[in-house]
Design a protein around this motif. Structure first.
Motif, PDB file in Angstrom:
ATOM      1  N   HIS A  18       0.796  -1.230   0.000  1.00 51.39           N
ATOM      2  CA  HIS A  18       0.000   0.000   0.000  1.00 51.39           C
ATOM      3  C   HIS A  18       0.832   1.286   0.000  1.00 51.39           C
ATOM      4  CE1 HIS A  18      -3.552   2.414   0.295  1.00 51.39           C
ATOM      5  NE2 HIS A  18      -3.138   2.994   1.397  1.00 51.39           N
ATOM      6  N   HIS A  61     -23.460   6.283   5.147  1.00 50.84           N
ATOM      7  CA  HIS A  61     -22.068   6.655   4.925  1.00 50.84           C
ATOM      8  C   HIS A  61     -21.960   8.123   4.504  1.00 50.84           C
ATOM      9  CE1 HIS A  61     -17.827   5.893   4.279  1.00 50.84           C
ATOM     10  NE2 HIS A  61     -17.928   6.571   3.140  1.00 50.84           N
ATOM     11  N   HIS A  87     -12.787   6.276   5.424  1.00 54.30           N
ATOM     12  CA  HIS A  87     -11.622   5.835   4.670  1.00 54.30           C
ATOM     13  C   HIS A  87     -10.568   6.945   4.733  1.00 54.30           C
ATOM     14  CE1 HIS A  87      -9.142   5.035   1.094  1.00 54.30           C
ATOM     15  NE2 HIS A  87      -9.541   3.787   1.196  1.00 54.30           N
ATOM     16  N   GLU A 108     -11.193   9.764   2.484  1.00 54.93           N
ATOM     17  CA  GLU A 108     -12.351  10.556   2.916  1.00 54.93           C
ATOM     18  C   GLU A 108     -11.995  11.433   4.107  1.00 54.93           C
ATOM     19  OE1 GLU A 108     -16.037   7.668   1.567  1.00 54.93           O
ATOM     20  OE2 GLU A 108     -15.076   7.348   3.516  1.00 54.93           O
ATOM     21  N   ARG A 109     -11.131  10.955   4.987  1.00 48.44           N
ATOM     22  CA  ARG A 109     -10.698  11.784   6.115  1.00 48.44           C
ATOM     23  C   ARG A 109      -9.976  13.034   5.610  1.00 48.44           C
ATOM     24  NH1 ARG A 109      -9.632   6.655   8.910  1.00 48.44           N
ATOM     25  NH2 ARG A 109      -7.422   6.735   8.363  1.00 48.44           N
TER      26      ARG A 109
END
Length: 323
Positions: free
Chosen positions: A24, A216, A244, A247-248
């Motif tokens: 990642h 959500h 996520h 999204e944060r």
């Protein structure tokens, strides 16, 4: 590589494993903590350490023996870059491959003219919010006896800031709708009193049956509204932690914009008639057109620009001029 040793220690304590291999982050990494090896093999195609070559690793395991060797290998980077450009993808994507850097690095280290050119390469979606959803937002605001004039002013200023700051946030119309919804609902918590009304707004958005959006999206919009004042986003806040990571970051940017917009109407008198932004690598200058003295708005906006400075990594300055 940037993960604190204390965090690796926590992870080591929760596993019965001798070796943990992760991905990642796209960055080659090996470290031993409390007898546990943490390994990241890097990336083929999108490394994040300034070396555009492909990365891989070979692991040797025998009884009482462990060895990990990292390798880099050349590949046709220019062919990959040409292919990205031929497909009409943003130039920033080509630069990621060519430089071996993350998208954040590419955008942060481009000068503002390059940022504008990159932005022009990214198509704006044709997203349009559902009319029923917008209607439900307004119904909820009205049911909470919201202050219509102040709310409209804050929403208008927030959306204006969103458009002016496109060269540094790269968000699209979906996120603009989230900001609009958060701005329209940011003060509905006043229905239960001034104290902690930002938290009350979040609770109402999460639990009220009037809104037609899913849980959500409520979480995203509620978080934007909640952070329009007081504390900045923190991982210890459960609603923020539940998002996520991307999204944060989006919530932080949009809440940063909303905080400033709210500060620019501190007196609730709609003094700021329009604004524009002058952006460079070090600062964002917000130039506000006003029709009366705006000292209180200036002080409030300065105080509430903390989150904007943090997420956009630039000093925020305000200038006021007569309309």
């Amino acid at each position: 590589p940037d993960t604190p040793a204390e965090r690796l220690q926590e992870l080591a304590d929760t596993t019965q494993s001798d070796i943990i291999i992760s991905g990642h982050s796209h960055r080659t990494f090996k470290q031993k903590v409390d007898g546990v090896w943490f390994i990241n093999t890097g990336s083929v195609g999108r490394p994040d350490d300034g070396d555009p070559r492909a990365a891989y690793a070979i692991m040797h395991l025998r009884p009482r023996f462990f060895q990990i060797r990292h390798y880099r290998i050349e590949y046709d980077v220019e062919r990959a870059v040409d292919s990205i450009r031929e497909k009409g993808l943003p130039e920033a994507f080509a630069q990621m491959i060519q430089q071996g850097r993350s998208l954040d690095y590419i955008l942060e280290n481009a000068d503002i003219q390059q940022e504008k050119e990159i932005l022009q390469d990214i198509p704006i979606s044709d997203f349009k919010p559902d009319e029923q959803t917008l209607k439900s937002i307004m119904e909820l605001a009205q049911s909470c006896e919201y202050e219509a004039v102040h709310t409209k002013q804050v929403t208008d200023l927030a959306l204006r800031l969103f458009d002016e700051l496109r060269p540094v946030h790269y968000l699209d119309e979906k996120e603009k709708f989230w900001l609009q919804a958060g701005a329209l609902l940011h003060d509905i918590g006043w229905i239960e009193g001034q104290k902690g009304h930002h938290k009350t707004s979040l609770r109402i958005i999460l639990g009220n049956s009037i809104l037609t959006m899913d849980n959500h999206e409520r979480l995203v919009i509620g978080s934007i509204a909640r952070y329009h004042r007081k504390a900045l986003p923190k991982m210890k806040h459960s609603h923020y932690n539940a998002l996520h990571p991307i999204e944060r970051q989006t919530v932080s940017m949009l809440a940063g914009i909303l905080r400033v917009a709210d500060g620019l109407d501190r007196t609730h008198q709609s003094i700021v008639r329009d604004l524009k932004c002058d952006i460079n690598k070090n600062k964002i200058t917000i130039i506000c057109s006003v029709d009366s003295p705006a000292g209180i708005e200036h002080q409030a906006a300065l105080k509430k620009s903390d989150l904007m400075e943090k997420v956009f990594k630039r000093k925020v300055i305000f200038k006021f001029q007569d309309n």
